[in-house]
Design an enzyme around this catalytic site. Structure first.
Site, PDB file in Angstrom:
ATOM      1  N   SER A 313       0.813  -1.209   0.000  1.00 39.72           N
ATOM      2  CA  SER A 313       0.000   0.000   0.000  1.00 39.72           C
ATOM      3  C   SER A 313       0.851   1.265   0.000  1.00 39.72           C
ATOM      4  O   SER A 313       1.529   1.559  -0.970  1.00 39.72           O
ATOM      5  CB  SER A 313      -0.959  -0.045   1.192  1.00 39.72           C
ATOM      6  N   ASP A 324       9.983   5.303 -10.456  1.00 41.05           N
ATOM      7  CA  ASP A 324       9.571   5.922 -11.715  1.00 41.05           C
ATOM      8  C   ASP A 324      10.360   7.191 -12.026  1.00 41.05           C
ATOM      9  O   ASP A 324      10.654   7.485 -13.186  1.00 41.05           O
ATOM     10  CB  ASP A 324       8.079   6.255 -11.680  1.00 41.05           C
ATOM     11  N   LYS A 338      -0.884  -4.272  -3.168  1.00 39.93           N
ATOM     12  CA  LYS A 338      -2.155  -3.646  -2.766  1.00 39.93           C
ATOM     13  C   LYS A 338      -2.219  -2.260  -3.406  1.00 39.93           C
ATOM     14  O   LYS A 338      -1.670  -1.294  -2.887  1.00 39.93           O
ATOM     15  CB  LYS A 338      -2.268  -3.545  -1.255  1.00 39.93           C
TER      16      LYS A 338
END
Length: 482
Positions: A313, A324, A338
C-alpha cells in the site's frame, strides 16, 4: 404480527440504505448518494429479515440483523473494505496515531478468516514468532471464521498486562500453533534510523502514521548533523503494511523535486480522482512544512529502497514513485501488490465505513494492484517463501482495471499507455505438489549487522559487487573449505 415484522424490515432497510456514502481518503466527508433503489431485491431482503424475526429459534434484535446485513454487504466486496462500529472506529483512529494496547499485528481477512499481514517489530506478536501469512483461526477459543475484522481486532486489543491466546495455522506447519501473548502498550515509532557506516544513512519506516513525515525530517537532519554530507542513503520499507496516504506523499516529497507527481488515483466519483504531488498542501495538515529546513542535499543523495513481500500500500506508493522518477534503486523482492485506496467514512453514532474507493497509479501510469512493485535488483535473503501470501492470493481481490490501463485517463503527459510487462521472477515458481525442502532462514532484525539485504544495498551505493542470494554466499563458503 407479521405485518409488524414486515414493517420493521422496511425500517431496517431504510437504515441500511442510509449508509450508502461516497468518500475520499484522509478527508472525512459525508455526502448524499442518490441511486435507484433495486425494488425487487429489497423485497427479497425484507422477506428474509421478516422470516428471521418471526421464525428463528431465538429472538434476534433489529440492531444485530441490520449490523450483520451491513457486514455481509461490505465483506462481499473485497478484502479491505470493512464496517466499523463505534469501538472499532475509535480503535482505527487510535492505531494511526501509533499508540494502543494490544499485540502488534497488522491483520486482514481472507475467505472469512483473519490473516496476518505483518507483525510489528518489537511487539509481543513479533517476539513470539507470529509471521506474515499466518491464519488466526481462534482468539481465546473463539473461532474467527466469519468474524468481522473489526471484531477480531477488538478481541486482540485490550488492557496491557492481560493475556490473549491465539491459535494459528501456518502453511509449512502441519499442526496448529498456539501462542499465549501478553498485551502491551503498543507505541509504534514509525521511523528509526542510524548510520551503518561512516558517510551512509539508514532510515526504516515501519508504518505510515500521523507523524511519519515529521519524524522523517528529524531523522534526515540528525543523520546530516552526525555524518556531514551523506554518500548514500538506504530507505527501508520492508514488511511495512502501509497506512496514511498523505504520509506516503510526505516521504516521497522528502526526496523528490518540488511538485513532482507522487501518485494519482482513479475511481468512479470525482472525489476518488486525485493527483498528489510533492507539495506541502498534499501532506501537511497543520503548521509549516516540516521539510523546510532539511539539508537540500537529501534531494540528490544516491538512494536504495529496500522492499519485500510485506511491503504494501503506502510503502508501495513510495517505492513506485522513487523508482519511476529514477530517484532510487529498488532492491529486494516483489512487493505485496495492494494498489487500492480505502477511505474512512464517519457515518453517524461514532461508526465508520472503510470502503475501497479507487485504484492508485505510480507516476508512470503503472497499476500495482495484484502485481506489486518489481525491484530493479532482486536480493534473496532466504526469507521469501513460495507460500508467501500476496494481494493476488486474497479472496475477492480487485483485478487491475484493464480498460483504464489501456487509456490511463488520469495519466500525466507522456506516461506509458499500458502497464509494462512484469519481468520474470527472480526465483522459479515451485511446481504443484513439490514440497519446500529447505526451511527459510530465521527472521532477522532489519538494520542489524546480520541484515544481508542491507549489506547488498550498501554495496550498491558504493559501486561494489552485489550478491543476489544468501545461497551464493553459502556456496562460496563451502567451496573455500579445505
Amino acid at each position: 404480527m407479521r405485518n409488524g415484522m414486515k414493517k420493521a424490515g422496511w425500517v431496517g432497510l431504510g437504515a441500511v440504505l442510509g449508509l450508502l456514502l461516497s468518500l475520499n481518503l484522509s478527508v472525512f466527508a459525508q455526502r448524499e448518494s442518490r441511486l435507484p433503489i433495486p425494488y425487487e431485491d429489497l423485497q427479497l431482503l425484507s422477506a428474509v429479515f421478516g422470516k428471521i424475526k418471526s421464525d428463528y429459534v431465538e429472538p434476534v434484535s433489529d440492531d444485530k440483523l441490520i449490523k450483520e446485513a451491513i457486514n455481509g454487504m461490505v465483506h462481499g466486496l473485497d478484502p479491505h473494505s470493512d464496517f466499523l462500529d463505534a469501538e472499532a472506529f475509535k480503535e482505527l483512529q487510535v492505531s494511526t496515531q501509533g499508540k494502543f494496547g494490544g499485540l502488534g499485528i497488522e491483520v486482514g481477512v481472507e475467505d472469512g478468516i483473519v490473516r496476518v499481514i505483518s507483525p510489528i517489530e518489537d511487539t509481543p506478536a513479533f517476539r513470539a514468532g507470529i509471521k506474515a501469512g499466518d491464519l488466526i483461526v481462534k482468539i481465546d477459543e473463539v473461532v474467527t471464521r466469519g468474524m468481522p475484522l473489526s471484531k477480531a481486532v477488538e478481541k486482540m486489543r485490550g488492557k496491557p498486562g492481560t493475556i490473549v491466546n491465539l491459535t494459528v495455522v501456518r502453511k509449512e506447519v502441519e499442526s496448529p500453533l498456539s501462542f499465549a501473548l501478553v498485551r502491551e502498550e503498543i507505541n509504534v515509532k514509525s521511523v528509526r534510523y542510524k548510520s551503518p557506516e561512516p558517510g551512509y544513512g539508514y532510515i526504516r519506516i515501519r508504518q505510515f502514521q500521523d507523524r511519519t513525515g515529521e519524524d522523517l525530517a528529524i531523522a534526515i537532519k540528525d543523520l546530516y548533523k552526525q555524518q556531514g554530507d551523506l554518500k548514500g542513503l538506504v530507505l527501508d520499507v520492508r514488511s511495512d503494511p502501509g497506512g496514511l496516504l498523505n504520509q506516503a506523499v510526505a516521504v516521497s516529497a522528502a526526496f523528490l523535486p518540488k511538485d513532482s507527481l507522487v501518485v494519482y488515483t482513479d475511481g468512479r466519483t470525482p472525489d476518488a480522482r486525485m493527483r498528489l504531488t510533492a507539495n506541502k498542501e498534499n501532506y501537511v495538515r497543520r503548521g509549516d512544512d516540516f521539510f523546510r529546513d532539511v539539508p537540500a542535499a537529501i534531494k540528490k543523495v544516491p538512494m536504495v529502497v529496500l522492499v519485500d513481500g510485506g511491503t504494501a500500500s503506502a510503502s508501495e506508493i513510495v517505492a513506485g514513485a522513487l523508482q519511476d522518477h529514477k530517484r532510487a534503486t529498488v532492491m529486494g523482492a516483489q512487493t505485496f501488490g495492494k494498489g487500492s485506496v480505502q477511505t474512512i467514512l464517519p457515518i453517524g453514532n461514532n461508526a465508520g465505513l472503510k470502503l475501497t474507493t479507487a485504484r492508485y497509479y505510480t507516476p508512470a501510469g503503472r497499476s500495482i494492484q495484484a502485481k506489486g512493485i518489481e525491484p530493479d535488483v532482486y536480493i534473496d535473503d532466504g526469507r521469501e517463501s513460495p507460500n508467501r501470501i500476496r494481494e493476488a492470493n486474497l479472496e475477492r481481490h480487485l483485478e487491475t482495471n484493464k480498460e483504464l490501463d489501456k487509456q490511463i485517463r488520469s495519466a500525466p503527459p507522456g506516461a506509458a499507455a499500458t502497464d509494462p510487462a512484469l519481468p520474470d521472477a527472480a526465483k522459479a515458481p515451485v511446481k504443484p505438489g513439490t514440497a519446500q525442502t529447505e526451511a527459510p532462514l530465521a527472521r532477522i532484525d532489519f538494520g542489524s549487522d546480520e541484515d544481508f539485504q542491507l549489506k547488498q544495498a550498501l554495496n550498491q551505493l558504493k559501486g561494489l559487487p552485489v550478491i543476489a542470494s544468501t545461497k551464493a554466499v553459502q556456496a562460496q563458503a563451502t567451496q573455500t573449505k579445505p
